[in-house]
Design a protein around this motif. Structure first.
Motif, PDB file in Angstrom:
ATOM      1  N   HIS A 135     114.182 -47.891-101.495  1.00 18.29           N
ATOM      2  CA  HIS A 135     113.215 -48.948-101.186  1.00 18.29           C
ATOM      3  C   HIS A 135     112.060 -48.422-100.335  1.00 18.29           C
ATOM      4  O   HIS A 135     112.178 -47.386 -99.685  1.00 18.29           O
ATOM      5  CB  HIS A 135     113.937 -50.076-100.443  1.00 18.29           C
ATOM      6  N   PRO A 136     110.950 -49.160-100.310  1.00 20.74           N
ATOM      7  CA  PRO A 136     109.834 -48.759 -99.450  1.00 20.74           C
ATOM      8  C   PRO A 136     110.060 -49.193 -98.011  1.00 20.74           C
ATOM      9  O   PRO A 136     111.028 -49.893 -97.709  1.00 20.74           O
ATOM     10  CB  PRO A 136     108.640 -49.504-100.055  1.00 20.74           C
ATOM     11  N   LEU A 148     105.501 -45.456 -92.331  1.00 19.33           N
ATOM     12  CA  LEU A 148     104.341 -46.216 -91.857  1.00 19.33           C
ATOM     13  C   LEU A 148     103.743 -45.607 -90.587  1.00 19.33           C
ATOM     14  O   LEU A 148     102.534 -45.582 -90.434  1.00 19.33           O
ATOM     15  CB  LEU A 148     104.717 -47.682 -91.617  1.00 19.33           C
ATOM     16  N   GLU A 200     103.028 -46.394 -96.632  1.00 20.01           N
ATOM     17  CA  GLU A 200     104.379 -46.858 -96.904  1.00 20.01           C
ATOM     18  C   GLU A 200     104.984 -46.051 -98.048  1.00 20.01           C
ATOM     19  O   GLU A 200     104.473 -46.044 -99.163  1.00 20.01           O
ATOM     20  CB  GLU A 200     104.380 -48.356 -97.243  1.00 20.01           C
ATOM     21  N   THR A 235     108.773 -44.655-100.071  1.00 20.33           N
ATOM     22  CA  THR A 235     110.194 -44.936-100.279  1.00 20.33           C
ATOM     23  C   THR A 235     110.989 -43.855 -99.533  1.00 20.33           C
ATOM     24  O   THR A 235     110.434 -42.821 -99.144  1.00 20.33           O
ATOM     25  CB  THR A 235     110.556 -44.878-101.770  1.00 20.33           C
ATOM     26  N   GLU A 261     110.756 -40.461-101.248  1.00 18.99           N
ATOM     27  CA  GLU A 261     109.441 -39.844-101.045  1.00 18.99           C
ATOM     28  C   GLU A 261     109.327 -39.262 -99.641  1.00 18.99           C
ATOM     29  O   GLU A 261     108.775 -38.177 -99.443  1.00 18.99           O
ATOM     30  CB  GLU A 261     108.326 -40.885-101.247  1.00 18.99           C
ATOM     31  N   ARG A 313     108.911 -35.118 -98.992  1.00 18.55           N
ATOM     32  CA  ARG A 313     107.833 -34.470 -98.236  1.00 18.55           C
ATOM     33  C   ARG A 313     108.385 -33.440 -97.264  1.00 18.55           C
ATOM     34  O   ARG A 313     107.799 -32.373 -97.070  1.00 18.55           O
ATOM     35  CB  ARG A 313     107.026 -35.519 -97.478  1.00 18.55           C
ATOM     36  N   ARG A 358     110.900 -57.780 -91.710  1.00 14.16           N
ATOM     37  CA  ARG A 358     110.337 -57.499 -93.038  1.00 14.16           C
ATOM     38  C   ARG A 358     111.435 -57.538 -94.100  1.00 14.16           C
ATOM     39  O   ARG A 358     111.191 -57.929 -95.234  1.00 14.16           O
ATOM     40  CB  ARG A 358     109.629 -56.149 -93.063  1.00 14.16           C
TER      41      ARG A 358
END
Lengths: 459, 132
Positions: A72-73, A77, A83, A85, A88, A92, A226
């Motif tokens: 999920h994202p 942030l 934003e 996931t 991701e 990185r 959120r």
């Protein structure tokens, strides 16, 4: 990056040699990082940047840790200003690690950490690991503990009832669905409104598993706002507060969960029982730092965080062993794990390069303060301050309040106070402690700094 | 004659980790459609305003799920929409995404499905998958 193929040496260590000093291959590093998740990768990269020879030991086949299943994202942030996931965010760091000569030991389980005599300046830590190829030892002047945490299970919250199949921790169900391509069930009840529970409510719904409801013992949601909004409200999934599962029903497979409302003391209220048909019960009832290795290595734990007691450089009570990420205290944001772990990695590198001299210099300042929580603060980290320098104190409140103030006390005197504002248990807070406040505590002859979060009566 | 109603809503902004609690006064017509956002309070930055307007007209979310992988060292590829798409399209998008099987190797950012449901937003890989 260099991935080591360990030679199979088992043949050389015959059964007759058990008990004898079987030759185990040893490789030397400056910093050995245990765990290849977000904490381990950030610590390793920071230690590498400081010019040390670094190894990461990871029990899974891939780097990335739990982020690989957090599809999920909501990540990045603050660290990447966008934003991302979980995969991701992990990728990185994986890319950064692969661009270095950090040595990777994957599919490798650490069995133990042996530390030299603390008195020795040249003390090294020996990390023993096991992989399919056999045993291997890595030596390091510093070790960074980055093993993360694990989920609390049914047995830890003692839900009565039968013991059928179909009761999963939420993170395990997440692994089934997102990594292993397995469907845990068709109709789920979720106990606990922690972030993983909320995320799984949405994930199950998207995958066609109906979610009957999320039940929360406390009178408030435990996850980030959120997640309540995007995971429950978006899909019309009800959140039942002050309600818990009081019985698991089913023989071979879960057939229903009995839920009951609870009173202010969190005790189930007789007569409020309701039977919710389901074939799956997901538990999102808390996380525990995974510290078996740390304890065996002689690291002292804080009973509040169930992570190591550390100083402001994130060094544990065992010189040269550092800790960061969820093995130290449970975080709610990976970005905070990264920031903390970069500090741990840099401190471990400084220790390794200085041969521990840094610690000795600090000892010379005579600064040795413990940090304790008070009021509604559930814990305070670091638990020890050994340098008169700007320090960020992390803490979490035990219950939500609309108006409270952080106060820093020493010997009963208030040294510093923050603004009045709202606090909630789902958010790990950070409070800056200027060097002059620490100096003031020392001038008072105090041995302890107290971080107190005190509710303020609304005017 | 106006049958419009004004209601007050409270929800959190999800633009950044601050998660400001927004109080919103919104005027709706007889069909419930938003006529005007009268006021937004509680936001600590202008992004809160933008968020409210979007949220009340067409809530947008990034959709994340997985796609089956062939020949990879993982069974599933995590995927995401490159940008947020309307929340109302998520169920339909899931039906569509359930179909394809992608071949390893895959690199983060590779396009898995172009122009998802005419949104002009691509479905992209969230992670690298190496060959088995």
């Amino acid at each position: 990056m260099a991935t080591f193929d360990m030679r199979d040496e088992r043949a050389e260590a015959g059964a007759a040699e058990v008990g004898a000093a079987a030759p185990v291959q040893t490789q030397a590093f400056d910093v050995v990082v245990i765990g290849g998740g977000p904490a381990g990768m950030a610590a390793a990269l920071a230690a590498h940047k400081a010019g040390t020879r670094v190894a990461i030991v990871e029990r899974e086949q891939h780097l990335g840790g739990i982020l690989r299943q957090c599809i999920h994202p909501g990540f990045g942030l603050s660290h990447f200003k966008q934003e991302l996931t979980g995969p991701e965010y992990a990728q990185r760091f994986i890319d950064q690690v692969r661009a270095t000569d950090i040595a990777l030991f994957l599919n490798s389980m650490v069995l133990g950490i042996d530390s030299g005599e603390p008195a020795e300046d040249t003390a090294v830590h020996t990390v023993t690991l096991m992989s399919r190829a056999g045993m291997l030892q890595l030596t390091g002047h510093a070790v960074v503990l980055a093993m993360g945490c694990r989920e609390r299970t049914r047995s830890e919250i003692k839900i009565p009832g039968s013991r059928p199949a179909g009761v999963f921790t939420a993170g395990l169900a997440q692994r089934y669905i997102n990594i292993e391509n397995l469907k845990p069930g068709s109709r789920a009840v979720i106990l606990g409104s922690g972030d993983i529970g909320l995320i799984m409510a949405r994930r199950c719904t998207l995958e066609g598993i109906s979610v009957e409801g999320v039940y929360e013992l406390m009178p408030y949601a435990n996850g980030l706002r959120r997640n309540v909004k995007n995971c429950l409200d978006d899909f019309g999934i009800p959140l039942h507060l002050s309600t818990t599962v009081t019985r698991v029903i089913g023989h071979d497979r879960v057939e229903a969960a009995e839920v009951s409302q609870v009173d202010e003391r969190l005790a189930p209220i007789p007569g409020t029982e309701r039977i919710v048909p389901c074939d799956t019960l997901l538990l999102s009832v808390g996380l525990i730092p995974e510290n078996e290795l740390s304890v065996a290595a002689g690291v002292e734990l804080d009973p509040r965080t169930r992570g190591a007691v550390v100083d402001q450089s994130l060094q544990t009570g065992v010189p040269g062993i550092f800790a960061c990420g969820n093995v130290l205290h449970v975080h709610d944001l990976a970005d905070n794990v990264t920031t903390e772990s970069e500090r741990a990695g840099a401190a471990a590198a400084a220790y390794a390069l200085g041969g521990g001299a840094e610690t000795n210099a600090v000892a010379g300042t005579g600064c040795e303060l413990t940090v304790s929580p008070a009021g509604i603060a559930g814990y305070a980290l670091p638990g020890r301050i050994t340098a008169v320098a700007f320090t960020k104190l992390n803490f979490r409140v035990r219950r939500p309040v609309d108006a409270a103030r952080v106060r820093i006390l020493a010997d009963g005197e208030e040294l510093f106070a923050g603004k009045v504002r709202a606090f909630k248990p789902s958010v790990m807070e950070s409070f800056p402690l200027p060097a002059k406040v620490i100096q003031r505590a020392l001038d008072l002859g105090a041995s302890e700094i107290v971080l107190s979060v005190d509710p303020v009566e609304e005017a | 004659m106006s049958t419009n109603v004004t209601e007050t809503l409270q929800f959190n902004c999800t633009t950044c980790p601050s998660e400001c609690l927004l109080t919103v006064e919104v005027e709706r017509d007889a069909n419930g459609a938003v006529v005007e956002v009268r006021s937004v309070t509680g936001n600590n930055c202008p992004r809160g305003d933008t968020f409210v307007h979007q949220e009340l007209t067409c809530p947008m979310r990034v959709l994340t799920t997985t796609v089956a992988v062939s020949g990879g060292d993982e069974a599933l590829l995590p995927v995401r929409t490159a940008e947020a798409i309307p929340l109302a399209l998520h169920a339909q998008a899931m039906d569509l995404i359930r179909g394809p099987v992608v071949n390893a190797p895959i690199r983060m950012g590779d396009v898995v499905l172009e122009d998802l449901l005419g949104t002009s937003i691509d479905l992209i890989a969230s992670m690298d998958i190496d060959p088995a």
